[in-house]
Structure formats: C-alpha cells, structure tokens
Design an enzyme around this catalytic site. Structure first.
Site, PDB file in Angstrom:
ATOM      1  N   GLU A   1       0.816  -1.220   0.000  1.00 12.54           N
ATOM      2  CA  GLU A   1       0.000   0.000   0.000  1.00 12.54           C
ATOM      3  C   GLU A   1       0.855   1.279   0.000  1.00 12.54           C
ATOM      4  O   GLU A   1       0.371   2.344   0.383  1.00 12.54           O
ATOM      5  CB  GLU A   1      -0.935   0.017   1.209  1.00 12.54           C
TER       6      GLU A   1
ATOM      7  N   HIS B   1      -5.028   1.334  11.036  1.00 15.12           N
ATOM      8  CA  HIS B   1      -6.332   0.683  11.301  1.00 15.12           C
ATOM      9  C   HIS B   1      -6.720   0.978  12.752  1.00 15.12           C
ATOM     10  O   HIS B   1      -7.170   0.110  13.481  1.00 15.12           O
ATOM     11  CB  HIS B   1      -6.228  -0.830  11.092  1.00 15.12           C
TER      12      HIS B   1
END
Lengths: 257, 257, 257, 257
Positions: D77, D98
């Site tokens: 990512e 997250h």
C-alpha cells in the site's frame, strides 16, 4: 531441529501469542493436524496456553485418544478438535476460545456478527451460533464427547468460524499461522463491531461477500509472516520464517512482488 | 514449610492475583477460614493487596478481634468476613472487592446481573444487591461493625455473591482457589454482559439454572489448578500444586480422567 | 533530606502515579502550595508528567512568575493553579488533567457526572462544567492568563472538581495525596458511570449528599497511605510514610483504631 | 550522525511510538518526505512497525519504485503515501493505520467523527470517508496502485484526515512529530467520542471551527517536544530534541515564552 520439532515450537508460540492477545486466558486451546499423519493431531496437555512447553505437546487420534508420549491429563474438550479434523480434510489447525468481545454476540440474536474491517474478512459473512442445549439439554456447556464435537462440526460445516452460545467460538485455518491470525482479528473485529453498532444502530456496512472473498483468497505468507514475526517478538519466542508462497490470488494485491 | 505456612503463602498469592486481574486495586481484601480453628479466619492487615506479604497475615476471631501476632491496623471492613464465616459454615474463603465492571450493576435495577458464559456460572442466576442505607441510613457505605456485616450476610444468605449498592460485592467460596476463580470470572462476565445488553437489549440468553448447576458442581481441582498455575506465573509467585480431587460431579465432564 | 526535599520527591511521585493511572498522559500537571510560603506554589517546568524529576520543580507566585531556580519553560496553563490557590486558601494541591473517561461528560448535558462508588465520593454531587467560550470566545481552549484562571476558579467556587468543556477538568485537594486520590477515583468513577447509564438509562442511584459528606469527612491518612504505598511501588518510587492523623470524622468508620 | 541518519532514527522511533499507542499493530505504516529530494519519500520495507530498524528504511519515488538500498519487499500500500506526497506539497509525513476506535466510524453514517478535545483539534471538523468500492468495485480494500492512491488523495483533498471505509484512515502532517501526534490523539478522540455519543446522543458539543483553527495554528514545537520526549522514553528509544520554533500563532497561547 527436525520439521516436527519446529512445528511443536511454533505450536508453543501460538499458545503464547493467543494468550498475549486475550483470545485465550487460562483456558482455550489450539491444535494442528499432524504433519506426518492426517488422522492425528497435536495439542498441549490440559494446561493454560501461557504455560505450555514443547514437552506438553501430545499426539491424539481424531477420537481423542493419546498416542505415545503422555505428559498428563488432556483437555476434556479435545473432541472439538478431533471432530473438526474428521469432518474437514481442508482444515490444518483449530482454535477453541472464550474470546471476550465475541462471547456477547453468542447470547443474543439482534445484532449479527459480521466482518467490518478487511483484516477480519476471513471470518466470513455467514457465522452460525451452535447451541449445545438444542441436542444435549442442560449441560455444563463443555464439548466432552465425540457426539458433541460432531454436532458442533456439523453446524460449522464448511465455514471458518462457529460461535458457541454462552461459551465462545471455534476457528479453523489452512495453517497454524492462518488460524492464529483469524482468531486475533476476530476478537479485534468484535470490539470494533460492538462500537459500530453503538454508533450506527442497524445501519452499518459490513464487508460485502465479494470483499470477503477477495481478502480471503488474497491472503498469503507475506501477510502472515509480518504478523508472526511481530508476535514472536512480543511474547519473546524464536521466529522461524516460513515460505511466503504467494498464490495466484495474491497477484492483484501486490503486482510488484 | 508447614501446611499453615503454605496456606499463608497462597493467601499472599491470592492477593496479588486479584490485583493483577483488577478485581481489587489498592482496596478490597481476601480471607480464608483458619484451617486449624473454624471460628477464626486469616487475612492481611490493612494493606493494598499488591503489597501484602506473609508477615502481614493476621488471625481474627469472627467478631474481628486480632489473635496473637499483630502486624498493624486491620481492615475496618473485616466484619464482612467475620459475619459471613459465622453465618455460613460451608464457606472457606471470602473476597470483598470494588470490581470495576460489577459496580455499574449495583446502582441500577433495569438490567440484571446474570452469568452468560460457562466459566462464570458459579455466581448463579439469583444475585441480590445489599443496600446499606436500608437499615443504616446515610453512611460512608463501609461495613464497619458486626451488625452491618450480619445484615449483609443475611442478604447473601446461601448464595455465592451479593452485590453491594454503590460499593462493590462480596464473593464466597469452598476454597481459596474457588473464591479467586469466581471473583475473576465475575469481573469478566460483567464486562461481557454490559456488551451483550448493548447488542441485544432485553433479549439476551443467560445460562439456565440447570446449566449453572451443572457447571458449579462439575468444577473440580483440575480446572482450578489450570488457572492457579497460570496466575502464579503471571504475578511471579511460587506455584504449590493442590490435589485435583475429582468429585463425582466431574465424571460427566471428563470421563477419560 | 529536608521536609521541602521530601515534598518535592512526593511531587515527582505524584506526577508518575497520575501518568500510571492515565489521569494525565504527556500533558496535564499537578502542583502543591509551597509549604513555607502560602502565596507560592510548586510545580514542574513544562514536561510530560512521566518524565518529571526533582530538578524540574519550579517555585511560582500565584500570578505565575518563576521565583529563583528556573529549569526551563513553564506550563502555559500554570494560571489554573495560581488562580485557584489565590481564591481558595483551603486548597493545598491542584491537578489539571484530560482524564479520558471524564472528557465525554464535558461535551454533553444529558447525563450528569455523579459519584456512584464510595471511593469516588469526594468529587461531590454538584459538579459544574466551565466553558471557556462563554467569556473568551473562540480560543484554543487553553487557560493561558490569570483572567482565564480566575474565571475558572469562580466556576469551581468552593467545590472539589470543575469539568472544563472540550478539555478536561481541574481537581483540588487538602493535600497532595488527597488530590491524587480524588483524580484517580474520578477517572474510575467516570468509566463506571458511563456503563451504569448504559445499563440503567436515567434510573441510576448516585451516592446521596449525606453519603458524599460521610465519605469525604471520614477519609483520613489511613486510607491515603494504603493507596500511596501501593502507587509508589507500581511506579517504582520510594515510599515516605505520612502520619495517619485520624480526625474525629474517622472514628465512626473504624472504632477499633 | 548526519541529519539523514537522525531522521531515519526518528522514523524508527515513530513506528514504535505508533505501535505503543495501538494506532498500528502488525500492520499500518508511517513515512516522511525525503529531506533532500521532495519527489521521494522514506518508509520501512514491509515489516511490523514494532520490528522496524534503520536498515529497513527504503527510499521510494512517488510512484512507489525503490531507489537504491533495497532491504526487501515493500508495503503493497505504499501508493497511499506516494499519491499524497504527489498531490500535497505541504505534506511532510503520512500515517496509514487501522486505529481501532476510528474504524467503527468508517462503517456507519449516523454519527459524525468530530474533535471533542482540544488536543485532537487538528483532525478538523470536516472528515470525509473514502470508499474504495465507489470507483474500484469489490476489492480486498487494499490501496495497491497509484490509481487507487490518487483517488484516495482526491477525497483527502486539503484536509488532515480521511477515513477509509472498512479499513482505517490516512493522516498527514507538517512534520513527523506532527503526524504522529495527530494520529495518537485521533485514536484517543475516537474513544472519547464513542462515549460522548453514548451519553449525549445527538446533543454533543464538538470544537467549533474557530477553536479548531486556534488550536491547529497555535501548535508548536513546544507541544510536540513534550509528547515526543515522553514517547521516546516509553518505547525505550533515544530522544533527539528538535527546535521549538514558536511561530507567531503561538504567542497568544503562551505570552511568557
């Protein structure tokens, strides 16, 4: 170290990693299918996961009998593991737990347990709750016979997770790392989901079935190793790297390798 | 080490284990009935559980008088313990605590405190809340006399737990390990239950009375030792194994021994 | 060690104890009135509480000017402390914090902040929320002048606690141990109270005014020392016992001494 | 140590500080714009933040290609970072996480994510949620191409934070300390905000736009250093002080310097 010795070391590590993440406390257990005999499985004797050592690892038949080395009393719920290995040739590892944020979902039916974060996708969108009382009446809720284990395995069917009413859950995996990963992120997902329902009521957006599928098939050694190395360090255990084996499902995720 | 010396060591361990699990903080206490004199009990002088040492263990009569060795000021609420030992010959150990997830249940009447996980079954389905103000008016809520202790013991009656409004709870057990076990899982159950009510509203499924009974009678040394070994390790205390003494109630749970 | 040196050691300990209990994080501060000059107070230079050392302790006038030893930049919100010492001769110590379970109460008016457990009684039943914008418009919410500090002190008036909207709270005490004790149990009470409201809705039972009064006047050195010894151990700081000084209000609580 | 070496040391520290505060776990990443080449950025190879060492720091072009030293597989990512550096010349550091209390906000639309405490002001009052499915259909939710990264950067636009549905968030900053600070307090704010909504329903008072602006412009090295010194200590890393650089916006906050 032989391959079997290393597998036992990893099983000890898995016990401590699950305890570190509060998936298990003094109770709960993790097993792996025996790498040399698919009809047998390996699991600790009845000991708190955080205390487990290699000497405690016992070989069991699928009906829960001890084979060879007998370090002491086995878990009375070893039938959970045996019955699932019997019913599911694809399953290589099993965790049974009382994961604290998951238990609340097992005693109510209003709010469904669903994955809401990509890391938690492998639990799937169709999670049943097994209620031991439906077939066995008023018990102490423990799965202490093959008959009980097989009934639980029937509810689990081909899924990754089944909740167990008033008790906890069972989680299965394609490998030891896989089942530990799913168990940890199931607990994290449960905590997040309780909060999401508190904020959004019934209007929340779980992952779609397509997103669950894309995440589950795309998960490869690359991802497992990143977690496993970190968890070994957190519980002060040696890290034995495993091959990444990027399957075809992973290519979309990271085309650059 | 004599039996009494080992019992005192275990009592020190119990103090630290309860503190580790946040059942007690700087306050709260745990006692055992004196093994050589059922009319006396053993408990630390007034000290934070995490700081307690063997030298702090004091022998008390049931009316709270110090017998022999006097290491310092006693807990002002020792009457909780004395009055329960007086009323309940079956009780071998008592914990008084301000368990943080239990206190919220003591100040409201809409949601009942019920066991929703099998490990927590021994708290039972009929848990009263004692309110000191009903008989003693506006106090500082502390149980500082035998009259108050006896009133609390009357509310507890033959149960395992009584909540105490705006204060905490009292938990009794058949042994030190039993009362520590119940206290820890009562706190865990309270956390889970708050979340279950948040998800399911009034539609939750606690354990049935039959399930509570099956769990409570089936709990044996086997289970206690698994927890106790782990807790000793977590608080860095020596582990003295106790006999497993599998009673007849345990046979259904684990027929393989 | 002189009395002043020991007081500074205790102030360092208080910083670490508050950080350990999450009452403060990298921000928030605790001060004491100067034992030799009631018009001055002692507080660290602008440093995270967990990092504070004796060398950081600075003497301030009530208007926030540094007197003598200047170890570096002071907290920009020292005016909170100065203004309260100026307005309240009875106050010997002050904590300003962003206590995480208390902040949610500061941004809403539906659920009142009330004490629901006897240990938390000293916060009282009448807790105002000071909103800096009422007098000072749109600011960064920091109390960076005597004018702001005095406005906050006016809202606090003769109480123990004032919430601060979108910011945190200020807590005052009769001693350093007193203010640390109240700050820790205020955070614990806030956590319990959020859960009590979740269970009981508006039907909860806080302590009555009489219970608050009985607890507050009955709190003596005996209680503070039990906490302080434990906290010193938890943050690895030396414990300097203080006199218990049981006042007349304590006699009902523990007639046996 | 050269300036670049010290920057890499600070990047290692940032990884560990974010892990300590649960903003990242085994996953999530933090990067900085290369101090010598604004078209490149520095970030670890694909490794759990808590395990990252200086040797893992890799230089990337904005399109995610490795430049020079190649310590191993990069984060799949990394395009999140590249696309934001490309679109936002003012951004010097990026965190993707997250964050566990933030994720619940990403899967519902009833309760907005707003800052309710002054420390958390820089997240702003206008926080969008990027949904990868709007443009890319049913994926595994990972941002694995520049096309995806650019779409996320478009939603972020000139803001500090964008939530990512079913995934987490991205946070940008004017410096490494700034982005770490905002990420930590965003997680703290999310925990507080869930509780504030539970208490107050829709009637809560977030910071006003003027208060957000006053806090954000007033935040200076003084504040960052207080946190950074503490965090270095908490994760056992060396602390390299940075200049305080009090800008004109800070003068109102602390006129005494």
């Amino acid at each position: 170290m032989t391959e079997l010795e290393q597998i036992k070391e990893d099983l000890v590590t898995a016990n401590k990693v699950l305890a570190y993440h509060h998936v298990v406390d003094s109770f709960g257990h993790v097993s792996i299918r025996h790498p040399g005999n698919p009809n047998h499985f390996l699991m600790s004797r009845a000991r708190a996961p955080n205390c487990v050592e290699v000497i405690d690892i016992t070989e069991f038949t699928q009906t829960g009998d001890i084979v060879g080395h007998n370090p002491g009393k086995p878990y009375s719920e070893r039938f959970i593991h045996g019955a699932i290995y019997e019913a599911r040739p694809d399953v290589m590892a099993v965790v049974h737990n009382h994961s604290p944020n998951v238990v609340p979902f097992t005693v109510q039916g209003k709010k469904k347990f669903r994955p809401i974060m990509h890391m938690c996708a492998p639990i799937g969108n169709d999670i049943p709750t097994w209620d031991i009382s439906h077939k066995f009446g008023e018990t102490n809720l423990l799965v202490t016979s093959m008959e009980m284990g097989r009934d639980l395995a029937k509810t689990l069917a081909s899924r990754t997770v089944s909740l167990m009413r008033g008790h906890g859950s069972v989680v299965v995996g394609k490998s030891l790392r896989d089942v530990v990963f799913t168990s940890i992120y199931m607990e994290i997902n449960a905590d997040m989901l309780i909060k999401a329902y508190a904020l959004g009521g019934d209007d929340i957006t779980p992952l779609s079935d397509g997103e669950v599928a894309a995440n589950t098939k795309g998960r490869a050694g690359f991802t497992y190793e990143r977690g496993w190395e970190n968890w070994c360090r957190l519980v002060d255990r040696p890290y034995y790297p495993a091959a990444w084996e990027m399957g075809p499902g992973f290519s979309k995720t990271d085309p650059t390798g």
